[in-house]
Design a protein around this motif. Structure first.
Motif, PDB file in Angstrom:
ATOM      1  N   GLN A  71       1.157  -1.094  -0.225  1.00 25.40           N
ATOM      2  CA  GLN A  71       0.071  -0.311  -0.365  1.00 25.40           C
ATOM      3  C   GLN A  71       0.935   1.169  -0.163  1.00 25.40           C
ATOM      4  N   ASP A  72       0.913   2.369  -0.851  1.00 31.23           N
ATOM      5  CA  ASP A  72       0.798   3.741  -0.758  1.00 31.23           C
ATOM      6  C   ASP A  72       1.185   4.735   0.837  1.00 31.23           C
ATOM      7  N   GLY A  73       2.083   4.828   1.217  1.00 31.44           N
ATOM      8  CA  GLY A  73       1.463   4.979   2.299  1.00 31.44           C
ATOM      9  C   GLY A  73       2.201   4.556   3.555  1.00 31.44           C
ATOM     10  N   MET A  74       2.203   3.229   3.350  1.00 36.56           N
ATOM     11  CA  MET A  74       2.208   1.923   4.545  1.00 36.56           C
ATOM     12  C   MET A  74       4.191   1.354   4.785  1.00 36.56           C
ATOM     13  N   THR A  75       4.164   0.708   5.140  1.00 35.38           N
ATOM     14  CA  THR A  75       5.549   0.285   5.411  1.00 35.38           C
ATOM     15  C   THR A  75       5.491  -0.657   7.265  1.00 35.38           C
ATOM     16  N   VAL A  76       5.543  -1.561   7.037  1.00 34.95           N
ATOM     17  CA  VAL A  76       5.928  -2.772   8.217  1.00 34.95           C
ATOM     18  C   VAL A  76       7.186  -2.684   8.440  1.00 34.95           C
ATOM     19  N   VAL A  77       7.446  -2.245  10.140  1.00 40.11           N
ATOM     20  CA  VAL A  77       8.612  -1.922  10.416  1.00 40.11           C
ATOM     21  C   VAL A  77       9.731  -2.822  10.575  1.00 40.11           C
ATOM     22  N   ALA A  78       8.642  -3.922  11.922  1.00 38.84           N
ATOM     23  CA  ALA A  78       8.738  -5.086  12.605  1.00 38.84           C
ATOM     24  C   ALA A  78       8.015  -6.188  12.492  1.00 38.84           C
ATOM     25  N   GLU A  79       8.463  -7.092  13.180  1.00 39.87           N
ATOM     26  CA  GLU A  79       7.413  -8.178  13.370  1.00 39.87           C
ATOM     27  C   GLU A  79       8.118  -8.490  14.517  1.00 39.87           C
ATOM     28  N   ALA A  80       6.733  -9.350  15.402  1.00 36.05           N
ATOM     29  CA  ALA A  80       6.770 -10.292  16.672  1.00 36.05           C
ATOM     30  C   ALA A  80       6.458 -11.492  17.281  1.00 36.05           C
ATOM     31  N   GLY A  81       6.466 -12.169  17.656  1.00 33.30           N
ATOM     32  CA  GLY A  81       6.563 -13.349  17.130  1.00 33.30           C
ATOM     33  C   GLY A  81       5.472 -13.161  18.579  1.00 33.30           C
ATOM     34  N   GLU A  82       5.875 -12.257  20.044  1.00 37.79           N
ATOM     35  CA  GLU A  82       5.177 -12.437  21.448  1.00 37.79           C
ATOM     36  C   GLU A  82       5.016 -11.240  21.958  1.00 37.79           C
ATOM     37  N   GLY A  83       4.215 -11.574  22.980  1.00 37.96           N
ATOM     38  CA  GLY A  83       4.083 -10.208  23.390  1.00 37.96           C
ATOM     39  C   GLY A  83       5.393  -9.201  24.013  1.00 37.96           C
ATOM     40  N   ALA A  84       6.244  -9.982  24.826  1.00 38.44           N
ATOM     41  CA  ALA A  84       7.681  -9.395  24.907  1.00 38.44           C
ATOM     42  C   ALA A  84       7.877  -8.578  24.222  1.00 38.44           C
ATOM     43  N   GLU A  85       8.544  -9.456  23.637  1.00 42.84           N
ATOM     44  CA  GLU A  85       9.009  -8.675  21.810  1.00 42.84           C
ATOM     45  C   GLU A  85       8.320  -7.406  21.027  1.00 42.84           C
ATOM     46  N   ALA A  86       7.054  -7.610  21.378  1.00 40.85           N
ATOM     47  CA  ALA A  86       6.180  -6.839  21.039  1.00 40.85           C
ATOM     48  C   ALA A  86       6.281  -4.849  21.610  1.00 40.85           C
ATOM     49  N   VAL A  87       6.838  -4.817  23.402  1.00 37.46           N
ATOM     50  CA  VAL A  87       6.617  -4.525  24.454  1.00 37.46           C
ATOM     51  C   VAL A  87       8.255  -3.591  23.729  1.00 37.46           C
ATOM     52  N   ARG A  88       8.285  -4.059  23.526  1.00 37.97           N
ATOM     53  CA  ARG A  88      10.603  -3.954  23.050  1.00 37.97           C
ATOM     54  C   ARG A  88      10.307  -2.972  22.060  1.00 37.97           C
ATOM     55  N   LEU A  89      10.118  -3.532  20.807  1.00 35.85           N
ATOM     56  CA  LEU A  89      10.298  -3.396  19.377  1.00 35.85           C
ATOM     57  C   LEU A  89       9.147  -1.775  19.596  1.00 35.85           C
ATOM     58  N   VAL A  90       8.001  -1.838  20.269  1.00 37.23           N
ATOM     59  CA  VAL A  90       7.284  -0.597  20.144  1.00 37.23           C
ATOM     60  C   VAL A  90       7.627   0.736  20.893  1.00 37.23           C
ATOM     61  N   ARG A  91       8.845   0.014  22.303  1.00 40.10           N
ATOM     62  CA  ARG A  91       9.829   0.786  22.717  1.00 40.10           C
ATOM     63  C   ARG A  91      11.055   1.094  21.783  1.00 40.10           C
ATOM     64  N   GLU A  92      11.327   0.946  20.349  1.00 40.68           N
ATOM     65  CA  GLU A  92      12.349   0.835  20.627  1.00 40.68           C
ATOM     66  C   GLU A  92      12.758   1.524  18.870  1.00 40.68           C
ATOM     67  N   LEU A  93      11.463   1.174  18.222  1.00 44.05           N
ATOM     68  CA  LEU A  93      11.046   1.774  16.757  1.00 44.05           C
ATOM     69  C   LEU A  93       9.835   2.730  16.666  1.00 44.05           C
ATOM     70  N   ASN A  94       8.898   2.819  17.955  1.00 47.94           N
ATOM     71  CA  ASN A  94       7.453   3.887  17.934  1.00 47.94           C
ATOM     72  C   ASN A  94       6.945   4.045  16.898  1.00 47.94           C
ATOM     73  N   PRO A  95       6.346   2.822  16.762  1.00 48.50           N
ATOM     74  CA  PRO A  95       5.564   2.893  15.287  1.00 48.50           C
ATOM     75  C   PRO A  95       4.137   3.222  15.732  1.00 48.50           C
ATOM     76  N   ASP A  96       3.371   3.767  14.538  1.00 47.37           N
ATOM     77  CA  ASP A  96       2.521   4.713  14.368  1.00 47.37           C
ATOM     78  C   ASP A  96       1.406   3.327  15.112  1.00 47.37           C
ATOM     79  N   VAL A  97       1.085   2.181  14.303  1.00 40.85           N
ATOM     80  CA  VAL A  97       0.215   1.236  14.690  1.00 40.85           C
ATOM     81  C   VAL A  97       0.874  -0.189  14.485  1.00 40.85           C
ATOM     82  N   VAL A  98       0.509  -0.749  16.079  1.00 36.55           N
ATOM     83  CA  VAL A  98       0.856  -2.270  16.227  1.00 36.55           C
ATOM     84  C   VAL A  98      -0.688  -2.991  15.681  1.00 36.55           C
ATOM     85  N   LEU A  99      -0.436  -4.355  14.709  1.00 37.78           N
ATOM     86  CA  LEU A  99      -1.379  -5.358  14.361  1.00 37.78           C
ATOM     87  C   LEU A  99      -0.944  -5.580  15.429  1.00 37.78           C
ATOM     88  N   MET A 100      -1.583  -6.105  17.130  1.00 35.90           N
ATOM     89  CA  MET A 100      -2.278  -7.632  17.997  1.00 35.90           C
ATOM     90  C   MET A 100      -2.256  -7.791  18.220  1.00 35.90           C
TER      91      MET A 100
END
Length: 220
Positions: free
Chosen positions: A24-53
């Motif tokens: 999609q134009d204007g969208m990019t997936v910056v990272a993937e996480a296989g479980e919750g703790a990794e998702a929390v860590r990546l949010v803190r590192e990358l500050n993404p706009d949206v998380v699909l959880m």
């Protein structure tokens, strides 16, 4: 550019979402996480706009991860969309309480997923589908006995009216028509109510409206 983090324990699900969203134009997936703790860590590192959880993941589940992200002031600008297999999932309400902006079932149409990401990234909440309001109504009563919350003392009478209508699932335009004001004025009241109640978005306003007793299950 809307930056997106995918959090799901199934690699095939993540791959499917990535292929769709990256195309999609204007969208990019910056990272993937296989479980919750990794998702929390990546949010803190990358500050993404949206998380699909995903709600159900091994280790730290999506519910706990959402709560951790919602409590972290560094992640105040990150919006979370919960992914679930069932429309009426008892954990979705807890996720909305914890800071999620809405939810989608995993078999949603691709166009709906793309639109959902855009809606949430713009600062709105996924509250238009009637099933979301039905779920909130069903599980709000189970979460705790409603009673007027002390935080409502911060609101003016008009802001309480607006909160009640937001809890009923009304849009700003519908609130404006109901209260005989302009849509811009309705939007201002909603924004001030969110600020006073320290709500991340409209989803949390709906939760507050139910838990405070302003709106009761069965009123919709």
């Amino acid at each position: 550019m809307i930056t997106i983090l995918l959090a799901d324990d199934q690699a095939l699900v993540r791959a499917g979402f990535r292929a769709l969203l990256d195309a999609q134009d204007g969208m990019t997936v910056v990272a993937e996480a296989g479980e919750g703790a990794e998702a929390v860590r990546l949010v803190r590192e990358l500050n993404p706009d949206v998380v699909l959880m995903d709600i159900r993941m091994p280790g730290m589940d999506g519910l706990t991860a959402t709560r951790r992200i919602g409590e972290d002031p560094r992640a105040a600008d990150t919006k979370i969309i919960m992914l679930t297999t069932f429309e009426l999932d008892e954990y979705v309400f807890e996720a909305l309480r914890g800071g999620a902006s809405g939810f989608l079932v995993k078999d949603t149409e691709p166009a709906e997923l793309i639109q959902a990401v855009r809606v949430v990234a713009s600062g709105d909440a996924l509250l238009s589908p009637s099933v979301t309001r039905r779920l909130i109504a069903e599980y709000a009563a189970k979460a705790k006995e409603p009673g007027i919350a002390p935080c409502l003392d911060l609101l003016t009478e008009r802001e309480r009216e607006v909160l009640t209508l937001v809890g009923g699932g009304m849009t700003n335009d519908e609130i404006a028509a109901e209260l005989h004001m302009s849509p811009a004025t309705a939007k201002t009241h909603v924004s001030r109510t969110m600020m006073k109640l320290q709500a991340r978005d409209r989803a949390q306003l709906v939760v507050i409206a139910y838990e405070s007793g302003l709106v009761r299950p069965g009123w919709l």
